[in-house]
Design an enzyme around this catalytic site. Structure first.
Site, PDB file in Angstrom:
ATOM      1  N   CYS A   1     -12.221  47.342  -4.106  1.00  0.00           N
ATOM      2  CA  CYS A   1     -11.949  49.014  -3.962  1.00  0.00           C
ATOM      3  C   CYS A   1     -11.497  49.372  -4.935  1.00  0.00           C
ATOM      4  O   CYS A   1     -11.689  50.906  -4.953  1.00  0.00           O
ATOM      5  CB  CYS A   1     -10.535  48.689  -2.249  1.00  0.00           C
ATOM      6  SG  CYS A   1     -11.535  48.335  -0.680  1.00  0.00           S
TER       7      CYS A   1
ATOM      8  N   ARG B   1     -19.705  57.794   4.111  1.00  0.00           N
ATOM      9  CA  ARG B   1     -18.443  58.029   3.852  1.00  0.00           C
ATOM     10  C   ARG B   1     -17.516  59.262   2.956  1.00  0.00           C
ATOM     11  O   ARG B   1     -18.863  60.094   2.888  1.00  0.00           O
ATOM     12  CB  ARG B   1     -17.553  56.651   2.858  1.00  0.00           C
ATOM     13  CG  ARG B   1     -17.757  55.470   3.846  1.00  0.00           C
ATOM     14  CD  ARG B   1     -17.448  55.050   4.883  1.00  0.00           C
ATOM     15  NE  ARG B   1     -16.587  54.282   5.580  1.00  0.00           N
ATOM     16  CZ  ARG B   1     -16.355  52.872   4.615  1.00  0.00           C
ATOM     17  NH1 ARG B   1     -15.721  53.082   4.260  1.00  0.00           N
ATOM     18  NH2 ARG B   1     -16.218  51.831   5.855  1.00  0.00           N
TER      19      ARG B   1
ATOM     20  N   LYS C   1     -21.188  51.144   5.847  1.00  0.00           N
ATOM     21  CA  LYS C   1     -20.864  52.196   5.046  1.00  0.00           C
ATOM     22  C   LYS C   1     -21.963  51.941   3.953  1.00  0.00           C
ATOM     23  O   LYS C   1     -22.381  51.903   3.342  1.00  0.00           O
ATOM     24  CB  LYS C   1     -19.586  52.214   4.404  1.00  0.00           C
ATOM     25  CG  LYS C   1     -19.391  50.486   3.228  1.00  0.00           C
ATOM     26  CD  LYS C   1     -18.357  50.275   3.161  1.00  0.00           C
ATOM     27  CE  LYS C   1     -18.258  49.372   1.684  1.00  0.00           C
ATOM     28  NZ  LYS C   1     -17.235  49.183   1.227  1.00  0.00           N
TER      29      LYS C   1
ATOM     30  N   ARG D   1      -7.434  57.590   6.689  1.00  0.00           N
ATOM     31  CA  ARG D   1      -7.736  57.885   5.618  1.00  0.00           C
ATOM     32  C   ARG D   1      -8.356  59.706   6.036  1.00  0.00           C
ATOM     33  O   ARG D   1      -8.868  59.663   6.942  1.00  0.00           O
ATOM     34  CB  ARG D   1      -8.635  57.242   5.569  1.00  0.00           C
ATOM     35  CG  ARG D   1      -9.251  57.320   4.559  1.00  0.00           C
ATOM     36  CD  ARG D   1     -10.558  56.040   3.745  1.00  0.00           C
ATOM     37  NE  ARG D   1      -9.629  54.919   3.343  1.00  0.00           N
ATOM     38  CZ  ARG D   1     -10.726  54.062   3.910  1.00  0.00           C
ATOM     39  NH1 ARG D   1     -11.863  54.039   4.233  1.00  0.00           N
ATOM     40  NH2 ARG D   1      -9.633  52.999   3.216  1.00  0.00           N
TER      41      ARG D   1
END
Length: 635
Positions: free
Chosen positions: A500, A144, A228, A75
């Site tokens: 997600c 992130r 995260k 990613r």
């Protein structure tokens, strides 16, 4: 001020010990990368995530008694969705050379490559870095990808500030360990980009305990974050980035002349949850306050330090910042942030109503040039039959070297387009079977999202990306059946409850709950400003039509002017929806024989049929049925 995140006297999750032993994200990944094997150990897999990769296996290829079909998902980390032409060309090549011949746009404005073997992972990451890209911090317990609206309005200072501060915050919160370059580029930083001196100075300021002293990671320490940490920057009114779903969202505030004054700040959003664990839940971010522009970096450090030092490191299900705020309350959280900041925040500034934008189609960008937003169904960039999206993007990139911005709805924007190139770009798209006019895209598809799920995601309970197109066609069929053929509904689907694709903000959300079954969420709104709620725990996929028909009929009969389906569900309440559904007598449908043979058509005819479906905004089977009825009527 700094509270030690992990102490020998208290039990912590296994992952905290793995991070501590990793020597700042080096081991055992660095050693295992040199081993001749198809996969990494579980400890190495946890550290691999910080470098931007998940180890997966293709569950379609599992055979009892044989080793799993191990492969890596990679990613990118690209703040604001920015992908320079050089990087896109590299990703396109890598997807063919090492991957599964597709790319996927994520819902956090990055690209994912699937199907990379362990032996090719180092070469793939090195190629990305050498092409102005990065994967560092795209996964793992740290900040992130920082999101921002993808619209490239050059005559809107607020949009330019959103891009600028997405970049700067990404730099500020970037992990400082050299492990990434040591492992993937043998210690050499391929591209040296000088950081903004203001960002460097802000990272080094200790404030009131925001810095972990004498550490290779001054902001994170050796244990990084409890989970995260997601951030976004947007402008007033533009909710193209789902601002209520992030740990931290900043809203640009300017004066009447367009000069930056500061930022409204929201904190505590998050989508992930676990079925049958009521202590886990989706949550919307709360307004925290307003911060002047000169204090924004210190504020981001203060928020991060609060979560770093007080977030739950024992139960990972409870480790996101949303749970800390839910437990403490926003006032206590604000007070702790202000202790780290060293001053009080100002009150939250008034804002206009939020509106979702997807920026599809052709637009002027404000400086004489154009941008083009392209819809990518479920974010998957591929060539399939007469629809050659991957080929089209490659041709446009090769010929015009255009930069692109990825969107939070997993679409794509080309920008900096000279007006004289518009016709030739349109020709490329038409030749490849790609629709650029958003009005010709079925609205259910246009506003839908799905996560990848099966076969590669290890968390998937059931299908999502592969199932959604067919389910959308069936839902459109129900809408036509009840007289709502052109209705727009925001539909999102995930194969598991981790969220997600942010289904908990949808008007109609499908969340995988068992093989072939979905938990159904209702009541989000088209602009993603209110949280949906769970309506039914396990709906078999085969029962979608019979489940939705009474809801749509009730909506048609009782909606008020311009009320969306999600708003209607919130207004009338779930008890009323269930009462109506229980007493509903289904509308008579035309009998359809079961197990009938499929009828095939040549590729060229299928392409025309598909185009007609998009032009007329109705399913292909309806067009075929109408044509057949007309044919037999002539006999």
């Amino acid at each position: 001020m700094v509270k030690t995140p992990v102490s020998p006297t208290r039990k912590v999750s296994k992952l905290e010990n793995i991070k501590e032993r990793s020597n700042f994200l080096r081991e055992p990944l660095k050693t295992e990368l040199l081993e001749d094997s198809t996969h990494f150990s579980q400890d190495a897999v946890q550290i691999l995530k910080f470098h931007g990769s998940y180890q997966q296996d293709n569950r379609d290829n599992r055979v009892k008694g044989q080793e799993k079909d191990y492969q890596m998902m990679l990613r990118t980390r690209n703040p604001g969705g920015f992908i320079p032409a050089q990087l896109y060309s590299t990703l396109d090549r890598l997807s063919d050379e090492y991957g599964n011949q597709t790319l996927r746009v994520t819902t956090r404005q990055g690209f994912q490559l699937h199907g990379i073997l362990k032996k090719n992972l180092k070469s793939a990451i090195a190629s990305i870095v050498k092409s102005m890209g990065s994967t560092l911090g795209a996964c793992g317990d740290l900040n992130r990808n920082v999101m921002a609206p993808a619209a490239p309005y050059k005559n809107r200072p607020d949009y330019q500030y959103a891009w600028e501060y997405a970049d700067k915050i990404a730099d500020l919160l970037r992990p400082q360990t050299n492990a990434y370059y040591e492992i993937w580029l043998d210690g050499e930083k391929a591209i040296s980009v000088e950081e903004d001196p203001e960002v460097v100075a802000a990272r080094q300021r200790n404030g009131n305990g925001t810095i972990v002293k004498d550490s290779e990671e001054p902001l994170y320490g050796q244990h990084y974050m409890p989970r995260k940490f997601k951030c976004s920057v947007t402008v007033p009114g533009d909710n193209s980035i789902d601002l209520y779903t992030h740990d931290v969202s900043l809203v640009v505030i300017t004066d009447d002349n367009g000069e930056l004054l500061g930022f409204n700040v929201l904190t505590g959003g998050g989508m992930g949850r676990t079925h049958n664990k009521e202590e886990t839940f989706a949550r919307l971010a709360d307004p925290l306050g307003y911060v002047a522009k000169e204090d924004v970096f210190d504020l981001m450090k203060a928020i991060l330090a609060t979560q770093r030092d007080y977030g739950d490191r024992i139960q990972r299900r409870h480790a996101r910042m949303k749970y800390l705020i839910a437990d403490w309350g926003i006032d206590k959280f604000r007070g702790k942030v202000e202790e780290y900041l060293g001053k009080a925040l100002e009150p939250f500034k008034p804002l206009p109503e939020w509106k979702y934008e997807d920026y599809l189609g052709w637009h002027e960008q404000g400086d004489g040039k154009l941008f083009l937003g392209l819809s990518i169904e479920n974010g998957r960039v591929k060539d399939e039959g007469s629809f050659q999206l991957k080929t089209a993007l490659k041709k446009i990139t090769d010929e015009y070297a255009l930069p692109m911005r990825l969107t939070a709805n997993h679409n794509l924007i080309f920008y900096e387009i000279d007006p004289e190139h518009r016709a030739s770009i349109d020709n490329i798209l038409v030749h490849c079977g790609i629709v650029s006019d958003p009005e010709k895209i079925d609205t259910l598809t246009r506003y839908s999202m799905a996560c990848p799920a099966l076969p590669t995601c290890g968390l998937a309970i059931t299908e999502s990306e592969r199932a959604l197109p067919g389910i959308l066609e069936r839902i459109r069929g129900v809408l036509h059946h009840v007289g709502l053929g052109s209705q727009t509904i925001v539909i999102r689907m995930t194969g598991c409850p981790n969220g997600c694709a942010r289904p908990y903000m949808a008007e109609l959300g499908f969340v995988g709950s068992a093989p072939g079954m979905y938990q159904i969420w209702l009541g989000g709104d088209p602009h993603q400003t209110q949280l949906a709620q769970p309506y039914i725990e396990k709906l078999p996929e085969k029962d979608i039509e019979s489940f939705l028909e009474p809801l749509f009929v009730y909506y048609k009969e009782e909606k008020i002017h311009k009320e969306s389906f999600g708003q209607f569900c919130q207004r009338v309440g779930f008890d009323a929806l269930k009462t109506f559904s229980e007493s509903y007598s289904p509308k008579k449908r035309r009998r359809v024989r079961k197990n009938q043979h499929r009828v095939s058509v040549p590729d060229a005819m299928f392409a025309r049929l598909k185009q007609a479906s998009q032009d007329e905004n109705r399913p292909m089977n309806h067009i075929v049925q109408q044509a057949l009825e007309a044919y037999f009527a002539e006999e």
